[in-house]
Scaffold this active site. Structure first.
Site, PDB file in Angstrom:
ATOM      1  N   TRP A  29      25.283 -56.387  16.731  1.00  6.99           N
ATOM      2  CA  TRP A  29      25.375 -56.273  15.278  1.00  6.99           C
ATOM      3  C   TRP A  29      25.017 -57.615  14.650  1.00  6.99           C
ATOM      4  O   TRP A  29      25.445 -58.651  15.144  1.00  6.99           O
ATOM      5  CB  TRP A  29      26.793 -55.853  14.887  1.00  6.99           C
ATOM      6  N   GLU A  65      33.873 -55.227  20.172  1.00  5.18           N
ATOM      7  CA  GLU A  65      33.655 -54.914  21.589  1.00  5.18           C
ATOM      8  C   GLU A  65      33.591 -56.162  22.471  1.00  5.18           C
ATOM      9  O   GLU A  65      33.666 -56.066  23.703  1.00  5.18           O
ATOM     10  CB  GLU A  65      32.391 -54.073  21.749  1.00  5.18           C
ATOM     11  N   THR A  95      34.116 -53.420   1.836  1.00  5.77           N
ATOM     12  CA  THR A  95      35.354 -52.745   2.241  1.00  5.77           C
ATOM     13  C   THR A  95      36.219 -53.707   3.045  1.00  5.77           C
ATOM     14  O   THR A  95      35.755 -54.770   3.476  1.00  5.77           O
ATOM     15  CB  THR A  95      35.030 -51.512   3.116  1.00  5.77           C
ATOM     16  N   HIS A  97      36.972 -53.544   6.014  1.00  9.88           N
ATOM     17  CA  HIS A  97      36.549 -53.524   7.418  1.00  9.88           C
ATOM     18  C   HIS A  97      36.411 -54.944   7.984  1.00  9.88           C
ATOM     19  O   HIS A  97      36.844 -55.226   9.098  1.00  9.88           O
ATOM     20  CB  HIS A  97      35.219 -52.765   7.527  1.00  9.88           C
ATOM     21  N   ARG A 136      24.642 -71.125   9.743  1.00 14.51           N
ATOM     22  CA  ARG A 136      25.499 -71.585  10.842  1.00 14.51           C
ATOM     23  C   ARG A 136      25.025 -71.091  12.212  1.00 14.51           C
ATOM     24  O   ARG A 136      25.716 -71.251  13.206  1.00 14.51           O
ATOM     25  CB  ARG A 136      26.935 -71.145  10.574  1.00 14.51           C
TER      26      ARG A 136
END
Length: 159
Positions: A29, A65, A95, A97, A136
């Site tokens: 991701w 994960e 959100t 999340h 970064r």
């Protein structure tokens, strides 16, 4: 707000990793960011005498994960690495999340490190914007992958 390279370090203070085996777990991701983090970590480990054949890179879907994969590497392998680096990028969205994933990832990677089986280094960025993550991960503020590799080298030399 950072204005300098946050990844600056004194090369004289970084020990050799000669003979050590390292696993790097990378989140797919935000891949533009995590590939940059991986490059920084790999370049640094190679610079400090870890052989390419002694570095294993594994990919997981997201930062959450990383927890399972790092745990598996230090507990269930026939050849347990001397240290593990977890690389990911969690960017705030609209959100909550972000808050849940950032906290769970941080706490549980910290628990693995506290277990004392092997050093587990958290190279996971938690930023408000994608630009901050890019800055970064090889941009104007350095590369968290480099920082993670330097930290792992220092930890492996101590224990």
């Amino acid at each position: 707000m950072a204005t300098t390279d946050l990844s600056a370090y004194n090369p004289k203070e970084v020990p050799s990793g000669k003979g050590k085996k390292v696993t790097i777990i990378v989140s797919e991701w935000n891949g533009d960011v995590t590939r940059n983090l991986l490059k920084g970590a790999l370049d640094t480990l190679l610079k400090y005498d870890i052989k390419e054949d002694d570095i294993t890179v594994k990919w997981v879907p997201g930062s959450f994960e990383l927890i399972y994969s790092c745990s598996y590497e230090i507990r269930h392998k026939l050849r347990i690495p001397d240290g593990v680096i977890a690389l990911g990028a969690i960017v705030r969205g609209e959100t909550p999340h972000f808050d849940y994933i950032a906290e769970a990832t941080t706490v549980n990677l910290g628990r693995l490190n506290a277990d004392g089986l092997r050093p587990v280094i958290m190279g996971v960025l938690t930023t408000d914007t994608m630009q901050q993550a890019l800055d970064r991960s090889g941009g104007i503020h350095g590369n968290k992958g480099v920082e993670a590799a330097v930290t792992l080298l220092k930890m492996m030399a101590r224990f």
